[in-house]
Design a protein around this motif. Structure first.
Motif, mmCIF file in Angstrom:
data_model
loop_
_atom_site.group_PDB
_atom_site.id
_atom_site.type_symbol
_atom_site.label_atom_id
_atom_site.label_comp_id
_atom_site.label_asym_id
_atom_site.label_seq_id
_atom_site.Cartn_x
_atom_site.Cartn_y
_atom_site.Cartn_z
ATOM 1 N N UNK A 266 0.817 -1.222 0.000
ATOM 2 C CA UNK A 266 0.000 0.000 0.000
ATOM 3 C C UNK A 266 0.845 1.264 0.000
ATOM 4 N N UNK A 267 0.223 2.338 -0.481
ATOM 5 C CA UNK A 267 0.846 3.640 -0.381
ATOM 6 C C UNK A 267 0.529 4.262 0.965
ATOM 7 N N UNK A 268 1.233 5.333 1.271
ATOM 8 C CA UNK A 268 0.995 6.069 2.521
ATOM 9 C C UNK A 268 0.506 7.465 2.145
ATOM 10 N N UNK A 269 -0.659 7.829 2.654
ATOM 11 C CA UNK A 269 -1.256 9.114 2.305
ATOM 12 C C UNK A 269 -1.723 9.840 3.557
ATOM 13 N N UNK A 270 -1.256 11.086 3.731
ATOM 14 C CA UNK A 270 -1.747 11.942 4.811
ATOM 15 C C UNK A 270 -3.031 12.607 4.333
ATOM 16 N N UNK A 271 -4.040 12.639 5.221
ATOM 17 C CA UNK A 271 -5.325 13.251 4.894
ATOM 18 C C UNK A 271 -5.613 14.335 5.922
ATOM 19 N N UNK A 272 -5.886 15.541 5.435
ATOM 20 C CA UNK A 272 -6.119 16.662 6.354
ATOM 21 C C UNK A 272 -7.601 17.015 6.400
ATOM 22 N N UNK A 273 -8.022 17.613 7.539
ATOM 23 C CA UNK A 273 -9.427 17.935 7.756
ATOM 24 C C UNK A 273 -9.550 19.258 8.522
ATOM 25 N N UNK A 274 -10.665 19.927 8.306
ATOM 26 C CA UNK A 274 -11.095 20.973 9.227
ATOM 27 C C UNK A 274 -12.236 20.372 10.030
ATOM 28 N N UNK A 275 -12.197 20.533 11.336
ATOM 29 C CA UNK A 275 -13.156 19.867 12.221
ATOM 30 C C UNK A 275 -13.830 20.899 13.108
ATOM 31 N N UNK A 276 -15.155 20.810 13.190
ATOM 32 C CA UNK A 276 -15.934 21.696 14.055
ATOM 33 C C UNK A 276 -16.949 20.864 14.822
ATOM 34 N N UNK A 277 -17.510 21.435 15.864
ATOM 35 C CA UNK A 277 -18.551 20.749 16.613
ATOM 36 C C UNK A 277 -19.832 20.714 15.788
ATOM 37 N N UNK A 278 -20.573 19.606 15.919
ATOM 38 C CA UNK A 278 -21.830 19.471 15.212
ATOM 39 C C UNK A 278 -22.736 20.667 15.519
ATOM 40 N N UNK A 279 -23.346 21.208 14.482
ATOM 41 C CA UNK A 279 -24.279 22.313 14.647
ATOM 42 C C UNK A 279 -23.655 23.681 14.551
ATOM 43 N N UNK A 280 -22.318 23.770 14.651
ATOM 44 C CA UNK A 280 -21.695 25.095 14.673
ATOM 45 C C UNK A 280 -21.269 25.608 13.306
ATOM 46 N N UNK A 281 -21.300 24.736 12.294
ATOM 47 C CA UNK A 281 -20.914 25.194 10.968
ATOM 48 C C UNK A 281 -21.956 26.119 10.356
ATOM 49 N N UNK A 282 -23.112 26.262 11.028
ATOM 50 C CA UNK A 282 -24.099 27.243 10.578
ATOM 51 C C UNK A 282 -23.746 28.657 11.034
ATOM 52 N N UNK A 283 -22.803 28.769 11.933
ATOM 53 C CA UNK A 283 -22.362 30.094 12.375
ATOM 54 C C UNK A 283 -21.651 30.752 11.200
ATOM 55 N N UNK A 284 -22.141 31.874 10.682
ATOM 56 C CA UNK A 284 -21.604 32.434 9.431
ATOM 57 C C UNK A 284 -20.090 32.579 9.360
#
Length: 312
Positions: A266-284
Motif C-alpha cells: 500500500x501507499x501512505x497518504x496523509x489526509x487533512x481535515x477541518x473539524x468543528x462541533x456538530x451544529x456550529x458550521x451554521x455560524x456564518x
C-alpha cells in the motif's frame, strides 16, 4: 428534558466518569450526579448503574446519550440560525498543525482582511489530538487535523470533519544509500531493505509511528524506533546525519543528503481535515472560513509552495 442535563449525560458517555465530567464542565461531581438522577426521573428510565467505585451507562443511558448528541446539535443549530443572513463577523479560535496553518490558513486570513474585516482569527499551533481536545473542551471553534490512510482517526460523533487536502508520503533515507540497499517496489520491500536501521517518528503524534509499525509488520520485522522529532526539517537533519530513516512527504523539498523512496501497495497518504462541533458550521464566520479553506485546498497541490516544512 433540560438541555443542560442532556449535555451532562452526553459528556458522561464520552468521558466515562462523573468526576471527569465535573472537571471538564467546571462543576462538582455531586451536581453531575444529581442532574443525571433528575434526568432518570424525567425519562422514567435507569440511566446509570454502579461499576465498582464508578458508574456506567445502562443500555437506556447509552441510547439517550446518542439522542442527546443529536438534540444538542439541533439546539445549537437553532441558536445560530437566528441570523443566518447576517454579515459574517466575530472571532474564530483555530487550533491546528503547522503545515495547514502556514500553507492554508494564513493565506485565508490575508484574504479575509480585505473581504471580511470583521472576521478575526486566533491561531494556536497544535498536533491533532491536542487540537481536538481544545475543540471538544470548547476552547477552540475549529481544529485543523490530519490522519493517515493506514492509521485512520476515530471521529467523535459530536464533531463534523470536512476533508481538505491529501499528500503522498515516502520513506526518507540517506542520499548516499546505494541502489542495492534502497529497494523499490512495494512498501513492504522498501521497508524490508531498512530493517536493520533505526527509525525516526513524530514526538507529538503517534499516527506516523502506527504507519511505520504496520508496514514493518507486513515486511516481517519490528522497527527499532529510537528518535522523535516534531519538525520535518529536523527529521531530515537526523537522516542526513545517519541517525535513522523516517516518513517524509513526497512533495517536501529535500536536502541534498536525503532522498525519499516512494511507497506503493500500500501507499501512505496523509489526509487533512477541518473539524468543528456538530451544529456550529451554521455560524456564518465559521462557515465562511471552512468554505475558504476547502476552496484553497481544492485549488492547490501540497508542495507547490514548499509545504510542508515543519510538523506534519
Amino acid at each position: 428534558m433540560e438541555t443542560r442535563r442532556l449535555e451532562l449525560l452526553a459528556e458522561l458517555s464520552r468521558l466515562g466518569s462523573m468526576r471527569a465530567v465535573a472537571d471538564v464542565l467546571g462543576t462538582t461531581t455531586s451536581t453531575v450526579s444529581q442532574q443525571i438522577a433528575a434526568l432518570s426521573r424525567e425519562t422514567g428510565s435507569v440511566l446509570v448503574e454502579p461499576d465498582g467505585r464508578r458508574v456506567r451507562l445502562t443500555p437506556a443511558g447509552r441510547r439517550l446519550a446518542e439522542h442527546a448528541v443529536t438534540i444538542l446539535a439541533a439546539v445549537e443549530a437553532a441558536r445560530l440560525d437566528l441570523g443566518p443572513e447576517a454579515e459574517p463577523n466575530g472571532t474564530i479560535r483555530i487550533a491546528g498543525f503547522a503545515t495547514a496553518i502556514r500553507g492554508f490558513l494564513l493565506p485565508v486570513i490575508m484574504d479575509l482582511a480585505a473581504s471580511h474585516p470583521r472576521v478575526h482569527i486566533l491561531i494556536r499551533e497544535h498536533e491533532p489530538a491536542e487540537a481536538l481536545a481544545l475543540l471538544t473542551g470548547d476552547q477552540a471553534d475549529l481544529a485543523l487535523t490530519y490522519d493517515y490512510n493506514l492509521a485512520p482517526a476515530t471521529v467523535d460523533p459530536s464533531l463534523k470533519a470536512t476533508p481538505l487536502w491529501t499528500a503522498k508520503w515516502g520513506l526518507g533515507v540517506p542520499a548516499l544509500t546505494t541502489a542495492s540497499a534502497a529497494p523499490t517496489g512495494t512498501a513492504q520491500a522498501v521497508f524490508a531493505g531498512f530493517r536493520e536501521h533505526d527509525w525516526i517518528v513524530n514526538s507529538r503524534n503517534t499516527a506516523d509511528e502506527h504507519v511505520i509499525r504496520t508496514l514493518a509488520s507486513m515486511a516481517g520485522f519490528s522497527p527499532r524506533i529510537t528518535h522523535q522529532a516534531d519538525s520535518l526539517d529536523l527529521v531530515q537533519d537526523m537522516i542526513a546525519a545517519g541517525l535513522g530513516v523516517g516518513l517524509l512527504p513526497i512533495d517536501h523539498a529535500t536536502y541534498p543528503a536525503v532522498r525519499i523512496l516512494p511507497l506503493t501497495s500500500p501507499g501512505v497518504e496523509l489526509r487533512s481535515y477541518s473539524v468543528a462541533r456538530q451544529g456550529r458550521l451554521n455560524w456564518p464566520p465559521l462557515a465562511l472560513v471552512t468554505c475558504l479553506l476547502t476552496d484553497r485546498a481544492g485549488r492547490m497541490t501540497p508542495g507547490d509552495d514548499g509545504l510542508p516544512s515543519t510538523g506534519a
